[in-house]
Design a protein around this motif. Structure first.
Motif: not given
Length: 180
Positions: A22-26, A89-98, A120-124
């Motif tokens: 998870a750390a590597l992916e994010s 952070r995922y939501r910040q990166q992707i914004g309204s395009d989620k 997103k992968n780190a979240f999962h």
């Protein structure tokens, strides 16, 4: 006891590997506090696995396992904070395009927004880590139950099916009731 001990140690090892992935992916580092907590939990479980139940101190193994569960709960809380951070952070990166982004194949997601994809992968993965910690806590609870049953049996106290057979009421008036 060593089977449970070994099984839980393997679960912790798998959890550490999942956290590293998870750390590597994010691009996020696993905080030293969580790594330290997992090392401490592993050492505590190692100690429980090596302990021999002494006749004069029957409560020590149970207390030690209870402390292990408390340590695992502490790690769960910290991991949940990391999972929440990953989601933010995922939501910040992707914004309204989620919604549109999540409908894309993963390879396209990774190409279009690698940082968002990583979060997103780190979240999962954090969710998987929390699930693994829940399984570790359940294993610790099972281990505690096994020790308690063993102690009850040593003391001659009936439990489970034995306790139902041990309680015999000759007359229905002798049965306890909650009725007035």
């Amino acid at each position: 006891m060593t089977d449970r001990h070994s099984s839980i140690q393997f679960q912790i090892r798998d959890l550490k590997a999942e956290l590293s992935a998870a750390a590597l992916e994010s691009g996020q580092m696993v905080p030293e506090t969580i790594a330290g907590d997992l090392d401490r939990l592993s050492a505590m479980i190692e100690s429980c696995g090596q302990a021999r139940i002494a006749g004069h101190d029957q409560n020590k193994p149970l207390a030690d396992l209870s402390r292990c569960r408390a340590e695992a709960t502490k790690v769960s809380k910290r991991l949940d904070e990391l999972r929440t951070e990953a989601a933010q952070r995922y939501r910040q990166q992707i914004g309204s395009d989620k919604d549109r982004f999540e409908k894309l194949p993963e390879t396209i997601q990774q190409q279009q927004a690698p940082a968002a994809f990583g979060w997103k992968n780190a979240f999962h993965r954090m969710t998987s880590c929390l699930d693994e910690l829940d399984r570790i806590k359940a294993s610790l609870l099972d281990w505690e139950g096994e020790l308690e049953r063993r102690e009850l049996k040593r003391k001659g106290v009936p439990f489970g099916d034995e306790s139902a057979a041990a309680v015999h009421f000759a007359d229905s008036e002798d049965r306890p009731t909650l009725s007035p």
